[in-house]
Design an enzyme around this catalytic site. Structure first.
Site, PDB file in Angstrom:
ATOM      1  N   LYS A  64       6.591  22.834 -14.463  1.00  0.00           N
ATOM      2  CA  LYS A  64       5.770  21.672 -14.091  1.00  0.00           C
ATOM      3  C   LYS A  64       5.438  21.718 -12.596  1.00  0.00           C
ATOM      4  CE  LYS A  64       4.345  17.131 -14.774  1.00  0.00           C
ATOM      5  NZ  LYS A  64       4.357  15.906 -15.524  1.00  0.00           N
TER       6      LYS A  64
ATOM      7  N   GLU B 254       8.752  18.818 -25.294  1.00  0.00           N
ATOM      8  CA  GLU B 254       8.054  19.148 -24.036  1.00  0.00           C
ATOM      9  C   GLU B 254       8.590  20.467 -23.458  1.00  0.00           C
ATOM     10  OE1 GLU B 254       5.419  17.493 -23.011  1.00  0.00           O
ATOM     11  OE2 GLU B 254       5.599  15.520 -23.952  1.00  0.00           O
TER      12      GLU B 254
ATOM     13  N   HIS C 267      -1.666  12.441 -29.478  1.00  0.00           N
ATOM     14  CA  HIS C 267      -2.024  11.060 -29.133  1.00  0.00           C
ATOM     15  C   HIS C 267      -2.717  10.369 -30.295  1.00  0.00           C
ATOM     16  CE1 HIS C 267      -1.931  11.627 -24.493  1.00  0.00           C
ATOM     17  NE2 HIS C 267      -0.809  11.122 -24.950  1.00  0.00           N
TER      18      HIS C 267
ATOM     19  N   LYS D 125       2.284  11.268 -11.644  1.00  0.00           N
ATOM     20  CA  LYS D 125       1.446  10.374 -12.452  1.00  0.00           C
ATOM     21  C   LYS D 125       2.228   9.087 -12.675  1.00  0.00           C
ATOM     22  CE  LYS D 125      -1.599  13.432 -15.061  1.00  0.00           C
ATOM     23  NZ  LYS D 125      -2.008  13.901 -16.392  1.00  0.00           N
TER      24      LYS D 125
ATOM     25  N   HIS E   3       6.931   9.824 -28.668  1.00  0.00           N
ATOM     26  CA  HIS E   3       5.892  10.667 -28.074  1.00  0.00           C
ATOM     27  C   HIS E   3       6.122  12.169 -28.328  1.00  0.00           C
ATOM     28  CE1 HIS E   3       2.911  11.911 -25.165  1.00  0.00           C
ATOM     29  NE2 HIS E   3       3.825  12.578 -24.489  1.00  0.00           N
TER      30      HIS E   3
ATOM     31  N   HIS F 272      -1.148  17.415 -26.932  1.00  0.00           N
ATOM     32  CA  HIS F 272      -1.285  15.972 -26.734  1.00  0.00           C
ATOM     33  C   HIS F 272      -2.566  15.405 -27.356  1.00  0.00           C
ATOM     34  CE1 HIS F 272       2.052  16.722 -24.120  1.00  0.00           C
ATOM     35  NE2 HIS F 272       2.111  15.479 -23.692  1.00  0.00           N
TER      36      HIS F 272
ATOM     37  N   ARG G  78      -4.022  21.639 -14.361  1.00  0.00           N
ATOM     38  CA  ARG G  78      -2.987  20.687 -14.809  1.00  0.00           C
ATOM     39  C   ARG G  78      -3.212  20.212 -16.247  1.00  0.00           C
ATOM     40  NH1 ARG G  78       0.061  15.867 -11.434  1.00  0.00           N
ATOM     41  NH2 ARG G  78       1.220  15.084 -13.221  1.00  0.00           N
TER      42      ARG G  78
ATOM     43  N   ASN H   6      -1.260  19.114 -21.105  1.00  0.00           N
ATOM     44  CA  ASN H   6      -1.589  18.252 -22.240  1.00  0.00           C
ATOM     45  C   ASN H   6      -1.622  19.027 -23.555  1.00  0.00           C
ATOM     46  OD1 ASN H   6      -1.863  16.003 -20.571  1.00  0.00           O
ATOM     47  ND2 ASN H   6      -3.951  16.613 -20.032  1.00  0.00           N
TER      48      ASN H   6
ATOM     49  N   ARG I 208       0.821  -1.235   0.000  1.00  0.00           N
ATOM     50  CA  ARG I 208       0.000   0.000   0.000  1.00  0.00           C
ATOM     51  C   ARG I 208       0.847   1.275   0.000  1.00  0.00           C
ATOM     52  NH1 ARG I 208      -3.061  -3.107   3.693  1.00  0.00           N
ATOM     53  NH2 ARG I 208      -4.892  -3.959   2.658  1.00  0.00           N
TER      54      ARG I 208
ATOM     55  N   GLU J  39      -5.240  17.052 -11.344  1.00  0.00           N
ATOM     56  CA  GLU J  39      -5.814  17.466 -12.631  1.00  0.00           C
ATOM     57  C   GLU J  39      -7.309  17.763 -12.560  1.00  0.00           C
ATOM     58  OE1 GLU J  39      -3.871  15.517 -15.986  1.00  0.00           O
ATOM     59  OE2 GLU J  39      -5.602  15.974 -17.246  1.00  0.00           O
TER      60      GLU J  39
HETATM   61  P1  NAD Z   1      11.518   5.644 -22.608  1.00  0.00           P
HETATM   62  O1  NAD Z   1      11.447   5.528 -21.163  1.00  0.00           O
HETATM   63  O2  NAD Z   1      10.887   4.592 -23.436  1.00  0.00           O
HETATM   64  O3  NAD Z   1      13.038   5.771 -23.038  1.00  0.00           O
HETATM   65  C1  NAD Z   1      13.346   5.908 -24.414  1.00  0.00           C
HETATM   66  C2  NAD Z   1      14.519   5.034 -24.820  1.00  0.00           C
HETATM   67  O4  NAD Z   1      15.723   5.640 -24.369  1.00  0.00           O
HETATM   68  C3  NAD Z   1      14.512   3.630 -24.243  1.00  0.00           C
HETATM   69  O5  NAD Z   1      14.949   2.731 -25.224  1.00  0.00           O
HETATM   70  C4  NAD Z   1      15.535   3.706 -23.119  1.00  0.00           C
HETATM   71  O6  NAD Z   1      16.139   2.467 -22.855  1.00  0.00           O
HETATM   72  C5  NAD Z   1      16.531   4.686 -23.682  1.00  0.00           C
HETATM   73  N1  NAD Z   1      17.283   5.443 -22.681  1.00  0.00           N
HETATM   74  C6  NAD Z   1      16.793   6.052 -21.591  1.00  0.00           C
HETATM   75  N2  NAD Z   1      17.746   6.785 -20.999  1.00  0.00           N
HETATM   76  C7  NAD Z   1      18.881   6.594 -21.700  1.00  0.00           C
HETATM   77  C8  NAD Z   1      20.184   7.116 -21.589  1.00  0.00           C
HETATM   78  N3  NAD Z   1      20.528   8.006 -20.668  1.00  0.00           N
HETATM   79  N4  NAD Z   1      21.101   6.700 -22.488  1.00  0.00           N
HETATM   80  C9  NAD Z   1      20.761   5.836 -23.494  1.00  0.00           C
HETATM   81  N5  NAD Z   1      19.521   5.350 -23.673  1.00  0.00           N
HETATM   82  C10 NAD Z   1      18.600   5.732 -22.793  1.00  0.00           C
HETATM   83  O7  NAD Z   1      10.934   7.030 -23.134  1.00  0.00           O
HETATM   84  P2  NAD Z   1      10.545   8.405 -22.413  1.00  0.00           P
HETATM   85  O8  NAD Z   1      10.290   9.340 -23.522  1.00  0.00           O
HETATM   86  O9  NAD Z   1      11.493   8.785 -21.353  1.00  0.00           O
HETATM   87  O10 NAD Z   1       9.171   8.073 -21.680  1.00  0.00           O
HETATM   88  C11 NAD Z   1       7.991   7.780 -22.385  1.00  0.00           C
HETATM   89  C12 NAD Z   1       6.995   7.247 -21.383  1.00  0.00           C
HETATM   90  O11 NAD Z   1       6.768   8.240 -20.402  1.00  0.00           O
HETATM   91  C13 NAD Z   1       5.649   6.891 -21.943  1.00  0.00           C
HETATM   92  O12 NAD Z   1       5.262   5.636 -21.460  1.00  0.00           O
HETATM   93  C14 NAD Z   1       4.727   7.972 -21.434  1.00  0.00           C
HETATM   94  O13 NAD Z   1       3.411   7.506 -21.235  1.00  0.00           O
HETATM   95  C15 NAD Z   1       5.388   8.336 -20.136  1.00  0.00           C
HETATM   96  N6  NAD Z   1       5.122   9.709 -19.680  1.00  0.00           N
HETATM   97  C16 NAD Z   1       4.699   9.877 -18.412  1.00  0.00           C
HETATM   98  C17 NAD Z   1       4.453  11.160 -17.928  1.00  0.00           C
HETATM   99  C18 NAD Z   1       4.023  11.347 -16.515  1.00  0.00           C
HETATM  100  O14 NAD Z   1       3.644  12.461 -16.142  1.00  0.00           O
HETATM  101  N7  NAD Z   1       4.083  10.339 -15.693  1.00  0.00           N
HETATM  102  C19 NAD Z   1       4.654  12.274 -18.744  1.00  0.00           C
HETATM  103  C20 NAD Z   1       5.108  12.062 -20.041  1.00  0.00           C
HETATM  104  C21 NAD Z   1       5.350  10.771 -20.505  1.00  0.00           C
HETATM  105  N1  GLY Z   2       2.386  14.914 -18.502  1.00  0.00           N
HETATM  106  C1  GLY Z   2       1.163  15.520 -18.097  1.00  0.00           C
HETATM  107  C2  GLY Z   2       1.007  15.611 -16.632  1.00  0.00           C
HETATM  108  O1  GLY Z   2       1.893  15.256 -15.887  1.00  0.00           O
HETATM  109  O2  GLY Z   2      -0.028  16.026 -16.166  1.00  0.00           O
END
Ligand code: NAD
Ligand code: GLY
Length: 360
Positions: free
Chosen positions: A229, A185, A254, A143, A267, A250, A243, A247, A121, A239
């Site tokens: 942020k 971003e 999306h 998130k 993305h 997006h 917040r 987006n 939990r 949100e």
């Molecule tokens: P990712 O985590 O898939 O990483 C992209 C690629 O880069 C992967 O192949 C990874 O292995 C590689 N990589 C990462 N760091 C590295 C480094 N320092 N050196 C070499 N390779 C490296 O992609 P991302 O863009 O970081 O994240 C996308 C994800 O984030 C999605 O699932 C999306 O839904 C999520 N997201 C979440 C939020 C949130 O608020 N929680 C916001 C935006 C996106």
């Molecule tokens: N990436 C959008 C949010 O964190 O609300």
């Protein structure tokens, strides 16, 4: 080291940004007063680069460490992977006072956060983002979650980390396409919140790859983006209203990602296309000037990001996909639209006809 505070009613935490700080992680975590056991979650690729530095820093500061690696890729962001994290947590008796550390991009961060939110939990959670996108967006704000076969991020929880520890040096190994995705971003924050950041990006010689950006400017980018942020999340953690401006770009982004089966764009690239489209809609609605929309598009192009919806996609399919988005409220599609650089409005007044006219 520049530090930003995310102030929330229940819990506040720091985002620390410093070059070379990964080997200070253990020291930073000691200050949190958490238990001795730490489970580091990462993927093999990232762990190969940065695992030793991370683990050594933790062990040198008295932490007992365990590791769980998940193969790289969005296709592993699912409940099966979460179950496997739980198995490792169980085997190693991860307790309430223990900490899960996410060493990776947004995929690892979202999954580790969700596992931390739900194991026993809720155990402590620390974000060590390794992509630019995760540094400026995914690691901040709480998130967490995984994908359902029917849609992205449908399963999740708001669960804030105890610390976000950013070491920009790890970006040296990040593929350039992923770096540019993070810059999308950053441009978003300029358009929705921080006009001065936008101007600084316009004035910079290069913004399209890590090695061409001066370390001081990269630090500015990180600080200003994380501050934007943090400001937004501090005012609206779950949100309820504000917040949603995060987006920006997006909604159409999306749809473009989904209709191209997540194969053609990462993305951030889809968000860039979405921002250009949202700009056109805002101009069409008389909310934004053509001149400012052109400045946005020029900056997106300078970052080496795509501008146009791929020609094979039909606008009707985009509209259909948008309507099935989880962010649709009472059947109404809400758009985040700029009114000036540094400010946006949230509206559900844009009709399908208007969108079709704006995006021929
Ligand atoms: P990712 O985590 O898939 O990483 C992209 C690629 O880069 C992967 O192949 C990874 O292995 C590689 N990589 C990462 N760091 C590295 C480094 N320092 N050196 C070499 N390779 C490296 O992609 P991302 O863009 O970081 O994240 C996308 C994800 O984030 C999605 O699932 C999306 O839904 C999520 N997201 C979440 C939020 C949130 O608020 N929680 C916001 C935006 C996106
Ligand atoms: N990436 C959008 C949010 O964190 O609300």
């Amino acid at each position: 080291m520049p530090t930003i505070t995310v102030s929330l009613p229940q819990t506040s935490y720091q985002i620390d940004i410093a070059s070379g700080s990964l080997n200070q992680l253990g020291k930073q975590m000691q200050k949190l007063g958490v238990g001795k056991k730490v489970l580091v979650v990462s993927n093999p690729e990232i762990f190969d680069y940065y695992g030793d530095t991370c683990i050594n820093s933790l062990q040198n500061n008295g932490f007992e460490t365990f590791t769980h690696l998940i193969p790289a890729g969005e296709q592993y962001k699912n409940l099966r992977s979460i179950e496997q994290i739980y198995d490792t947590a169980l085997t190693n008796r991860i307790e309430r006072s223990s900490t899960l550390v996410a060493l990776g991009g947004g995929v690892i961060g979202d999954m580790t956060g969700f596992a931390a939110a739900t194991w026993l939990r809720g155990v402590n959670f620390v974000q060590v983002p390794t992509t630019l996108l995760a540094m400026v967006d995914a690691s901040v704000g709480g998130k967490t979650g995984v994908n359902h076969p029917q849609g992205k991020n449908l399963i999740g929880a708001f669960y804030q980390p105890k610390l976000v520890a950013i070491d920009p040096d790890v970006l040296k190994t990040l593929p350039e396409k992923e770096f540019r995705a993070g810059i999308a971003e950053v441009i978003k924050y300029g358009v929705i919140w921080d006009e001065d950041l936008f101007t600084k990006l316009e004035q910079a010689e290069h913004i399209d790859n890590f090695s061409a950006i001066a370390p001081e400017f990269l630090q500015t980018i990180l600080v200003r983006s994380c501050q934007a942020k943090a400001d937004v999340v501090s005012q609206d953690e779950k949100e309820a209203g504000l917040r949603a401006i995060l987006n920006y770009g997006h909604t159409i982004g999306h749809a473009v990602e989904s209709l191209t089966n997540y194969q053609q764009f990462v993305h951030g690239e889809a968000v860039a296309i979405g921002m250009v489209a949202a700009g056109k809609i805002a101009v069409r609605m008389g909310l934004w000037t053509k001149a400012e929309a052109a400045r946005q598009d020029k900056l997106i192009a300078k970052a080496g990001l795509p501008l146009d919806i791929p020609s094979q996609l039909k606008i009707d399919d985009i509209l259909e996909t948008i309507k099935s988005d989880k962010k649709v409220k009472a059947g109404k599609v809400r758009f985040i639209l700029p009114t000036k650089i540094g400010a946006v409005t949230i509206t559900d007044r844009s009709t399908s006809e208007l969108i079709k006219e704006a995006l021929p």
